[in-house]
Design an enzyme around this catalytic site. Sequence first.
Site, mmCIF file in Angstrom:
data_model
loop_
_atom_site.group_PDB
_atom_site.id
_atom_site.type_symbol
_atom_site.label_atom_id
_atom_site.label_comp_id
_atom_site.label_asym_id
_atom_site.label_seq_id
_atom_site.Cartn_x
_atom_site.Cartn_y
_atom_site.Cartn_z
ATOM 1 N N CYS A 50 55.925 33.490 78.071
ATOM 2 C CA CYS A 50 55.238 34.600 78.662
ATOM 3 C C CYS A 50 54.203 35.524 78.116
ATOM 4 O O CYS A 50 53.124 35.903 78.352
ATOM 5 C CB CYS A 50 56.685 35.500 78.824
ATOM 6 S SG CYS A 50 58.330 35.130 79.034
ATOM 7 N N ASP A 82 63.529 36.699 75.333
ATOM 8 C CA ASP A 82 64.546 36.715 75.747
ATOM 9 C C ASP A 82 66.158 36.107 76.379
ATOM 10 O O ASP A 82 66.335 35.301 76.445
ATOM 11 C CB ASP A 82 64.279 38.513 76.921
ATOM 12 C CG ASP A 82 64.740 39.156 76.375
ATOM 13 O OD1 ASP A 82 63.969 39.461 75.711
ATOM 14 O OD2 ASP A 82 65.173 39.918 77.117
ATOM 15 N N ASP A 124 60.002 40.839 78.558
ATOM 16 C CA ASP A 124 60.804 42.049 79.074
ATOM 17 C C ASP A 124 60.842 43.263 78.038
ATOM 18 O O ASP A 124 59.900 43.879 79.112
ATOM 19 C CB ASP A 124 61.968 41.719 78.826
ATOM 20 C CG ASP A 124 62.683 40.488 79.393
ATOM 21 O OD1 ASP A 124 61.227 39.924 80.582
ATOM 22 O OD2 ASP A 124 63.400 40.100 80.087
ATOM 23 N N LYS A 125 60.658 43.288 76.547
ATOM 24 C CA LYS A 125 60.375 44.338 75.524
ATOM 25 C C LYS A 125 59.520 45.120 75.680
ATOM 26 O O LYS A 125 58.839 46.283 74.885
ATOM 27 C CB LYS A 125 61.357 44.298 74.380
ATOM 28 C CG LYS A 125 62.605 43.462 74.867
ATOM 29 C CD LYS A 125 63.749 44.338 76.726
ATOM 30 C CE LYS A 125 64.981 44.302 76.396
ATOM 31 N NZ LYS A 125 65.362 42.993 77.805
ATOM 32 N N CYS A 195 59.140 35.017 83.356
ATOM 33 C CA CYS A 195 59.280 34.840 85.204
ATOM 34 C C CYS A 195 59.238 35.290 86.419
ATOM 35 O O CYS A 195 58.861 36.787 86.246
ATOM 36 C CB CYS A 195 61.251 35.520 84.803
ATOM 37 S SG CYS A 195 61.770 35.122 82.963
ATOM 38 N N GLU A 447 72.175 40.365 76.311
ATOM 39 C CA GLU A 447 72.335 40.305 77.828
ATOM 40 C C GLU A 447 73.151 39.179 78.263
ATOM 41 O O GLU A 447 73.613 38.307 77.575
ATOM 42 C CB GLU A 447 70.600 39.705 78.956
ATOM 43 C CG GLU A 447 69.581 41.150 78.526
ATOM 44 C CD GLU A 447 68.533 40.598 79.153
ATOM 45 O OE1 GLU A 447 68.302 39.800 79.501
ATOM 46 O OE2 GLU A 447 67.874 41.234 79.244
ATOM 47 N N SER A 472 70.263 40.294 82.025
ATOM 48 C CA SER A 472 69.409 40.028 82.569
ATOM 49 C C SER A 472 68.653 40.873 84.353
ATOM 50 O O SER A 472 69.575 41.006 84.733
ATOM 51 C CB SER A 472 69.305 38.198 82.168
ATOM 52 O OG SER A 472 67.913 37.759 82.899
#
Length: 558
Positions: A50, A82, A124-125, A195, A447, A472
């Site tokens: 990512c 994640d 994600d974060k 993703c 998650e 998620s």
Amino acid sequence: MPAKLNSPSRYHGIYNAPHRAFLRSVGLTDEEIGKPLVAIATAWSEAGPCNFHTLALARVAKEGTKEAGLSPLAFPTMVVNDNIGMGSEGMRYSLVSRDLIADMVEAQFNAHAFDGLVGIGGCDKTTPGILMAMARLNVPSIYIYGGSAEPGYFMGKRLTIEDVHEAIGAYLAKRITENELYEIEKRAHPTLGTCSGLFTANTMGSMSEALGMALPGSASPTATSSRRVMYVKETGKALGSLIENGIKSREILTFEAFENAITTLMAMGGSTNAVLHLLAIAYEAGVKLTLDDFNRISKRTPYIASMKPGGDYVMADLDEVGGVPVVLKKLLDAGLLHGDVLTVTGKTMKQNLEQYKYPNVPHSHIVRDVKNPIKPRGGIVILKGSLAPEGAVIKVAATNVVKFEGKAKVYNSEDDAFKGVQSGEVSEGEVVIIRYEGPKGAPGMPEMLRVTAAIMGAGLNNVALVTDGRFSGATRGPMVGHVAPEAMVGGPIAIVEDGDTIVIDVESERLDLKLSEEEIKNRLKRWSPPSPRYKSGLLAKYASLVSQASMGAVTRPA
């Protein structure tokens, strides 16, 4: 040069000679020291695809800022991947990392007296963490998302990382072979980038555009696209205009901008994690945003984008038809967006969407018209009731279940729940309860994808799940998360027992434990909290500072 900058007080004049000496050591000239000094905050890590490439993107962003007459200096932030942490202790650090990233960017920016900020993220974060810092600092700022991976393929089927998680459950249920699982694993995520579905990373990339903090169209090109590089360079150049005109982040991050973001979230059927993150960014911006705002907007906003996991397409598909601006333009034309809000281009949202170059290709298979939606209501609904007095979240874009009533199967941890599903303890018609996985209880509100994927992979299509943890963005099915108050602070989820009746009613926006008020009160009187899982270290510190999910799970001074 703009009238007011931070850097002259630190780097100009006789008494700042030692500071300038250090800038010379890293290659800055007299001319460069005299220009606005800007930060390139890069969430970079080799621990996963990512953010693997974001260091290279930072170099491109630096080129853009130099062309705009700025002097850039880059620094990294931490990244928790994640997917790699999923289903383990590592996932407890995921949400923690969001607030750590915000703190790291704040510390670096203020410690070195920068004049402006380019933020680059991926997983994600990283996007919400950097946006939180921008809101907190209130300085000229612009964000650029690192881009998603291209989708994978196996046996004619398009794959995302969601398919790998569900394939584990399918293998354990003897629905596929070990070799098929292996082939899916090898092919599901074939390139660098986040993703590929509209999971949390792509949702938050989209939110950066909807908030007006990123260039129009910049969220959708894949990480491997040449257009990704172009957008990064243009982002660097755009910071120069923001500094020149003195446009600060809070002039963009208004209440109306957050309404635009929530509207876009509902229309696209994005991740429930965006609820947490938008609340957190708003908190840092000094904007009063509540869960009630999400439901108010959800009711008036149709779900129009067929994006995985609720739909059929991935971010690369959306990019081919014009990206997030296609969604925004449909919403604007329907009167659902505030077109007069300011954005990082220095123009309004309406002006951006009028001037954007849309591909002349059909797009109704991915993004429908507002009058012909996939569903008449937005993709996320906030539930409240006797089981969640302060709120809970369900992603209706990823399920057709509007009402579910079943007996509770209670687990006090994600790990216990996963073992229960594996061993066949969970039966059709039941509601799996996973508690003590909230912001304070876990801590870190991990998650539950391992459990939800196991349920789906095992073919348990008539099982619901309720938790004070998170989900998620890849989760689908009747799954309710973010239950507040959480079990660790004595929320009603703490006193649910096996066999209790749980009612999930989306139309009534209710989540209820079918017990009398008196019985709930009596059980709560008998309840006492378990010992904290961590008594020292980062997670213990986090547990002492974090708020409830209904407030964005932000960390605040004790």
